[in-house]
Design a protein around this motif. Structure first.
Motif, PDB file in Angstrom:
ATOM      1  N   ASP A 225       9.657   7.790   3.921  1.00 25.06           N
ATOM      2  CA  ASP A 225       9.325   9.223   4.387  1.00 25.06           C
ATOM      3  C   ASP A 225      10.533  10.027   5.116  1.00 25.06           C
ATOM      4  OD1 ASP A 225       6.296   9.276   3.969  1.00 25.06           O
ATOM      5  OD2 ASP A 225       6.370   7.464   5.054  1.00 25.06           O
TER       6      ASP A 225
ATOM      7  N   MET B  60      11.460  12.449   9.682  1.00 22.42           N
ATOM      8  CA  MET B  60       9.945  12.254  10.141  1.00 22.42           C
ATOM      9  C   MET B  60       9.479  11.237  10.997  1.00 22.42           C
ATOM     10  SD  MET B  60       8.120  13.498   6.545  1.00 22.42           S
ATOM     11  CE  MET B  60       7.740  15.132   6.190  1.00 22.42           C
TER      12      MET B  60
ATOM     13  N   LEU C 232       0.799  -1.239   0.019  1.00 22.35           N
ATOM     14  CA  LEU C 232       0.031  -0.075  -0.029  1.00 22.35           C
ATOM     15  C   LEU C 232       0.902   1.103   0.058  1.00 22.35           C
ATOM     16  CD1 LEU C 232      -2.879  -0.639   2.604  1.00 22.35           C
ATOM     17  CD2 LEU C 232      -3.148   0.324   0.230  1.00 22.35           C
ATOM     18  N   VAL C 233       1.934   1.154   0.986  1.00 21.98           N
ATOM     19  CA  VAL C 233       2.690   2.545   1.007  1.00 21.98           C
ATOM     20  C   VAL C 233       3.350   2.549  -0.095  1.00 21.98           C
ATOM     21  CG1 VAL C 233       4.574   3.371   2.094  1.00 21.98           C
ATOM     22  CG2 VAL C 233       3.089   2.322   3.482  1.00 21.98           C
TER      23      VAL C 233
ATOM     24  N   ALA D 170       2.423   1.731  -3.284  1.00 16.47           N
ATOM     25  CA  ALA D 170       1.517   1.912  -4.226  1.00 16.47           C
ATOM     26  C   ALA D 170       1.374   3.455  -4.043  1.00 16.47           C
ATOM     27  CB  ALA D 170       0.390   1.192  -4.304  1.00 16.47           C
ATOM     28  N   ALA D 171       1.142   4.059  -2.963  1.00 16.10           N
ATOM     29  CA  ALA D 171       0.920   5.611  -2.548  1.00 16.10           C
ATOM     30  C   ALA D 171       1.943   6.320  -2.889  1.00 16.10           C
ATOM     31  CB  ALA D 171       0.604   5.683  -0.985  1.00 16.10           C
ATOM     32  N   LYS D 172       3.194   5.808  -2.892  1.00 16.08           N
ATOM     33  CA  LYS D 172       4.452   6.697  -3.113  1.00 16.08           C
ATOM     34  C   LYS D 172       4.424   6.895  -4.571  1.00 16.08           C
ATOM     35  CE  LYS D 172       5.966   7.193   0.872  1.00 16.08           C
ATOM     36  NZ  LYS D 172       6.037   8.478   1.518  1.00 16.08           N
TER      37      LYS D 172
ATOM     38  N   ALA E 202       3.482   0.418 -12.145  1.00 20.42           N
ATOM     39  CA  ALA E 202       3.878  -0.193 -11.148  1.00 20.42           C
ATOM     40  C   ALA E 202       4.490  -1.651 -11.406  1.00 20.42           C
ATOM     41  CB  ALA E 202       2.951  -0.248 -10.118  1.00 20.42           C
TER      42      ALA E 202
ATOM     43  N   ASN F 198       1.761   6.683  -6.814  1.00 18.09           N
ATOM     44  CA  ASN F 198       0.715   7.481  -6.800  1.00 18.09           C
ATOM     45  C   ASN F 198       1.228   8.909  -6.815  1.00 18.09           C
ATOM     46  OD1 ASN F 198      -2.032   7.583  -7.852  1.00 18.09           O
ATOM     47  ND2 ASN F 198      -2.835   7.756  -5.542  1.00 18.09           N
ATOM     48  N   GLN F 199       1.895   9.208  -5.690  1.00 15.13           N
ATOM     49  CA  GLN F 199       2.335  10.652  -5.565  1.00 15.13           C
ATOM     50  C   GLN F 199       3.300  11.396  -6.599  1.00 15.13           C
ATOM     51  OE1 GLN F 199       4.286  10.232  -1.538  1.00 15.13           O
ATOM     52  NE2 GLN F 199       2.591  11.961  -0.847  1.00 15.13           N
TER      53      GLN F 199
ATOM     54  N   ILE G  48       8.843  18.387   2.698  1.00 14.39           N
ATOM     55  CA  ILE G  48      10.126  17.661   2.514  1.00 14.39           C
ATOM     56  C   ILE G  48      11.014  18.756   2.322  1.00 14.39           C
ATOM     57  CG2 ILE G  48      11.518  15.907   1.010  1.00 14.39           C
ATOM     58  CD1 ILE G  48       8.762  14.511   0.697  1.00 14.39           C
TER      59      ILE G  48
ATOM     60  N   LEU H  25       1.541   5.412 -10.805  1.00 16.62           N
ATOM     61  CA  LEU H  25       0.745   4.094 -10.285  1.00 16.62           C
ATOM     62  C   LEU H  25       0.667   3.031 -11.587  1.00 16.62           C
ATOM     63  CD1 LEU H  25      -0.178   2.839  -7.743  1.00 16.62           C
ATOM     64  CD2 LEU H  25      -2.503   3.673  -8.563  1.00 16.62           C
TER      65      LEU H  25
ATOM     66  N   ALA I 292      -1.110   4.399   5.990  1.00 12.97           N
ATOM     67  CA  ALA I 292      -1.546   3.218   5.394  1.00 12.97           C
ATOM     68  C   ALA I 292      -2.529   2.779   6.332  1.00 12.97           C
ATOM     69  CB  ALA I 292      -0.598   2.467   4.907  1.00 12.97           C
TER      70      ALA I 292
ATOM     71  N   GLY J 179       3.584  20.559   0.075  1.00 14.90           N
ATOM     72  CA  GLY J 179       2.394  19.825   0.672  1.00 14.90           C
ATOM     73  C   GLY J 179       2.975  18.910   1.807  1.00 14.90           C
ATOM     74  N   LEU J 180       4.223  18.492   1.708  1.00 17.88           N
ATOM     75  CA  LEU J 180       4.672  17.376   2.657  1.00 17.88           C
ATOM     76  C   LEU J 180       5.817  18.103   3.526  1.00 17.88           C
ATOM     77  CD1 LEU J 180       4.655  14.107   0.654  1.00 17.88           C
ATOM     78  CD2 LEU J 180       2.626  15.014   2.102  1.00 17.88           C
TER      79      LEU J 180
ATOM     80  N   LEU K 182      -5.742  -0.090  -7.201  1.00 16.95           N
ATOM     81  CA  LEU K 182      -4.767  -1.104  -6.299  1.00 16.95           C
ATOM     82  C   LEU K 182      -4.947  -2.404  -6.830  1.00 16.95           C
ATOM     83  CD1 LEU K 182      -2.756  -0.352  -4.019  1.00 16.95           C
ATOM     84  CD2 LEU K 182      -4.494  -0.735  -2.599  1.00 16.95           C
TER      85      LEU K 182
ATOM     86  N   THR L  78      -3.255  15.461   3.351  1.00 15.14           N
ATOM     87  CA  THR L  78      -2.659  15.132   2.108  1.00 15.14           C
ATOM     88  C   THR L  78      -1.860  13.867   1.686  1.00 15.14           C
ATOM     89  OG1 THR L  78      -2.017  17.471   2.505  1.00 15.14           O
ATOM     90  CG2 THR L  78      -0.824  16.619   0.667  1.00 15.14           C
TER      91      THR L  78
ATOM     92  N   ALA M 179      10.325   6.248   0.032  1.00 11.34           N
ATOM     93  CA  ALA M 179       9.865   5.164   0.610  1.00 11.34           C
ATOM     94  C   ALA M 179       9.671   5.096   2.133  1.00 11.34           C
ATOM     95  CB  ALA M 179      10.417   4.018   0.187  1.00 11.34           C
TER      96      ALA M 179
ATOM     97  N   MET N  31       3.559   8.366   5.862  1.00 10.32           N
ATOM     98  CA  MET N  31       2.816   7.476   4.682  1.00 10.32           C
ATOM     99  C   MET N  31       2.503   5.981   5.497  1.00 10.32           C
ATOM    100  SD  MET N  31       1.440   7.977   1.896  1.00 10.32           S
ATOM    101  CE  MET N  31       2.315   9.071   0.616  1.00 10.32           C
TER     102      MET N  31
ATOM    103  N   ILE O 264      -2.922  -3.553  -9.665  1.00 11.37           N
ATOM    104  CA  ILE O 264      -1.405  -3.738  -9.312  1.00 11.37           C
ATOM    105  C   ILE O 264      -1.391  -5.079  -8.536  1.00 11.37           C
ATOM    106  CG2 ILE O 264       0.502  -2.995  -7.766  1.00 11.37           C
ATOM    107  CD1 ILE O 264      -0.730  -0.244  -8.057  1.00 11.37           C
TER     108      ILE O 264
ATOM    109  N   ALA P 227      -3.037  10.375  -1.197  1.00 11.55           N
ATOM    110  CA  ALA P 227      -2.117   9.885  -2.272  1.00 11.55           C
ATOM    111  C   ALA P 227      -2.395   8.469  -2.299  1.00 11.55           C
ATOM    112  CB  ALA P 227      -0.755   9.931  -1.554  1.00 11.55           C
ATOM    113  N   PHE P 228      -3.126   7.725  -1.525  1.00 14.09           N
ATOM    114  CA  PHE P 228      -3.519   6.300  -1.815  1.00 14.09           C
ATOM    115  C   PHE P 228      -4.294   6.201  -2.845  1.00 14.09           C
ATOM    116  CE2 PHE P 228      -1.684   6.397   2.574  1.00 14.09           C
ATOM    117  CZ  PHE P 228      -0.959   5.238   2.708  1.00 14.09           C
ATOM    118  N   PRO P 229      -4.131   5.175  -3.624  1.00 13.92           N
ATOM    119  CA  PRO P 229      -4.965   4.919  -4.915  1.00 13.92           C
ATOM    120  C   PRO P 229      -6.235   4.380  -4.404  1.00 13.92           C
ATOM    121  CG  PRO P 229      -3.113   3.305  -4.840  1.00 13.92           C
ATOM    122  CD  PRO P 229      -3.007   4.223  -3.693  1.00 13.92           C
TER     123      PRO P 229
END
Lengths: 263, 377
Positions: free
Chosen positions: A161, B1, A122-123, A125-127, A137, A129-130, A195, A134, B67, A192-193, B105, B94, A159, B63, B108, B98-100
């Motif tokens: 963070d 973080m 999940l994490v 995939a979210a990265k 993948a 997506n950011q 970083i 995606l 999750a 946004g984050l 998902l 935010t 990955a 993140m 994938i 970001a999670f699809p």
């Protein structure tokens, strides 16, 4: 931004390969949440400085502090802890060719966390997506374009963070549209984050698009010759070479004239 | 973080909202796994029909922590119960956004469809046929290249031929000497015991002569050549292909086959018989040393050896070496030119060059054995 705490301090760093000095006595601070650009002409030692900052090269002199701790002298567990504070995207993306894009992003999670398999997926995939990847993948890195490989490199660097991301020449070899998309991704992640980005580049348009502050290295004097906001350096730098660089002029005299007109 | 602090988890009932899961503290990569176990344990005992997550107390997160919220919201953590998330700070919103979506998902996570047995056999057959065709085309190209060189000898890059001779030939002499000498030594020792039972140890000389000159010297030299030089040809040309140097040659109007392959195949073909002859000398020498140690005088050994060997034995051994040299050098270059993209590509080409080279050596040797048997030579 100037009130934000300092996260990286480069103090009097000299980089040399044997007797050959690349940069001498470089000092600057990077503050939390800013996009900080290291720029300069070809062969001035930008990438060497980045590799020194991330602990790949040992400087001939000086200290590099992350939240007050020196990565140059850190060893063992302390060094690993400092390395976990940042992620790095290399110029070529440096993705592992035998893994899919998702597996590349998942790798740091597999190695350094005790998350379950589903969470790691999940994490990762979210990265992806950011950074808008995606859909890619399940593909191997060799099936990606240069820009996609760089974005996948950013996703892998993020990955775990980390608070800081180092990017080596993110725009090199990319078309203007892809390059602008990457610049936007960097701005979004930064704003946004929160970083902190340290970016090595000599692409002027990218510098104007992303940089909060920058330092400029010079191959002739082998030292840092300017520090500040890109627009300020372009309009007000005293060193003609700095203006020449920002105004993209081959002739120093033309840069001086152009500089006096704009200021 | 990421921080070291743990997340706090508390499940309570709330009038009108059903069960409320209150999360607070730090929900990051370090604390997410423990928080997940805690939530699973509390929810399993309460078995709620509806679940709301009060995330207002989350102060730090990343993140990996988000999750967990995503899994709760999607009903992945508590099967059949999709939780509503409330009170989450904007900066964490935010991250959560970001999670699809679930369908993206699922695409994938779906395993790639497995190909059936017949599909795989068919694909493998087509691949072998395509490779055979590529080898034939390549062979044709080499023949044409040699014809062009015969018409105009200056077209050959002779300096490169010299370089290959040095690298693949001169530099290989120590290893060829050692292996051949030891091989002769081993054969002599292995033959000594059974022949002693018949009082026929003098025939060790016959065996050494025939085995080394007809078989072992050509084959072992060819295997050394495949390992040292066939692989090097594949790696050199493969790296050039990855670096687009082959494309550069073509766009300059230069034929990569003539520029890179012809001189390597020529050098390999000319070199192998020389190396094989050199190996024969060392192999026979190894056998002679053992026999002399057993008490046979050199003159007797030599007479026996020369008497046992005919001109055809030497011709068979040397002629094989010509063929082996051409095959190994040609396959090395072909595999190099077939190099694909990616980090493993050059390594794969090198492996394929060595494996195909050794396989072809044994095949050709088998054909030679049948032919010489039929022709009585």
């Amino acid at each position: 931004m100037n009130d934000a705490p300092v996260v990286i301090s480069v103090e009097g760093v000299t980089i040399a390969y044997g007797e050959h000095v690349v940069q001498r006595d470089v000092s600057f601070d990077v503050r939390r949440g800013e996009v900080f650009v290291i720029l300069g002409g070809s062969g001035c030692g930008k990438s060497s400085l980045l590799k020194t900052m991330i602990g790949l090269y040992r400087p001939a002199a000086g200290r590099i502090l992350y939240d007050g701790e020196d990565i140059v002298t850190a060893e063992g567990e302390d060094r690993v802890r400092l390395l976990r504070k940042f992620g790095v995207m290399y110029q070529s993306g440096a993705l592992f060719g035998s893994m899919t894009v998702l597996e590349n992003v998942r790798l740091p999670l597999d190695e350094f966390t005790d998350l379950g398999g589903e969470e790691k997926e999940l994490v990762a995939a979210a990265k992806l997506n950011q950074v808008g990847l995606l859909d890619a993948a399940s593909r191997k890195p060799s099936a990606l374009s240069g820009g996609m490989q760089k974005r996948a490199g950013i996703a892998r660097a993020m990955a775990l963070d980390p608070g800081i991301l180092f990017l080596d020449e993110p725009s090199a070899g990319l078309d203007p549209i892809t390059s602008a998309g990457l610049d936007r991704t960097i701005r979004e992640l930064s704003k946004g984050l929160g970083i902190t980005f340290v970016v090595v580049t000599h692409e002027l348009q990218s510098i104007y698009a992303i940089a909060d502050r920058c330092v400029m290295l010079d191959a002739r004097t082998k030292t840092m010759i300017a520090e500040g906001r890109p627009a300020d350096l372009r309009d007000r730098a005293k060193d003609p070479y700095v203006r020449q660089f920002f105004l993209r002029q081959a002739d120093p005299a033309a840069a001086a004239t152009e500089g006096s007109r704009s200021s | 973080m990421s921080g070291e602090a743990a997340a706090r988890v508390a499940l309570r009932s709330e009038a009108g909202a059903g069960s409320v899961l209150a999360l607070s503290g730090t929900l990051d990569v370090a604390s997410a796994a423990a928080a997940r176990r805690e939530i699973a344990a509390q929810v399993a005992s309460a078995r709620p029909n509806a679940l709301a997550v009060d995330a207002a107390g989350i102060e730090h997160g990343d993140m990996s922590g988000m999750a967990l919220l995503y899994e709760l919201a999607e009903g992945r953590l508590v099967p059949g119960v999709r939780a509503t998330i409330r009170g989450l700070r904007p900066e964490f919103q935010t991250l959560l956004s970001a999670f699809p979506a679930s369908d993206a998902l699922a695409a994938i996570e779906a395993p790639a469809p497995r190909r059936g047995f017949l599909d795989q056999v068919g694909a493998a057959t087509l691949s072998v046929l395509a490779d055979l065709r590529a080898q034939l085309v390549f062979l044709g190209g080499i023949v044409l290249g040699f014809l062009a060189v015969l018409r105009r000898p200056r077209a050959m890059r002779w300096r490169e031929v010299g370089v290959v001779f040095e690298k693949a030939g001169v530099n290989a002499l120590p290893i060829v000497s050692l292996i051949s000498f030891l091989m002769g030594l081993v054969i002599a020792f292995e033959a000594a015991q059974p022949l002693e039972m018949f009082g026929a140890q003098i025939f060790i000389a016959n065996m050494i002569g025939l085995v080394m000159i007809r078989e072992f010297s050509p084959i072992f030299t060819a295997i050394i050549f495949a390992g040292r030089s066939g692989s090097a040809f594949a790696a050199e040309i493969g790296t050039m292909k990855v670096n687009e140097e082959l494309n550069a040659l073509e766009t300059m109007g230069l034929d990569p086959l003539r520029f890179l392959v012809i001189q390597r195949v020529f050098a390999g073909t000319m070199l192998m018989p020389v190396l094989a002859a050199y190996s024969m000398v060392w192999g026979v020498l190894g056998g002679i040393v053992v026999m002399m140690a057993m008490g046979f005088p050199f003159a007797q050994i030599w007479t026996q050896l020369v008497g046992a060997l005919g001109v055809w034995d030497v011709i068979v051994g040397i002629s094989k070496s010509f063929v082996f040299g051409a095959i190994i050098a040609g396959l090395g270059c072909l595999r190099g030119m077939q190099t694909q993209e990616g980090p493993n590509a050059v390594g794969d080409s090198t492996t394929r060059a060595v494996v195909a080279g050794i396989l072809m050596i044994i095949l050709v040797d088998a054909v030679y054995s049948i032919l010489t048997y039929v022709l009585h030579v």
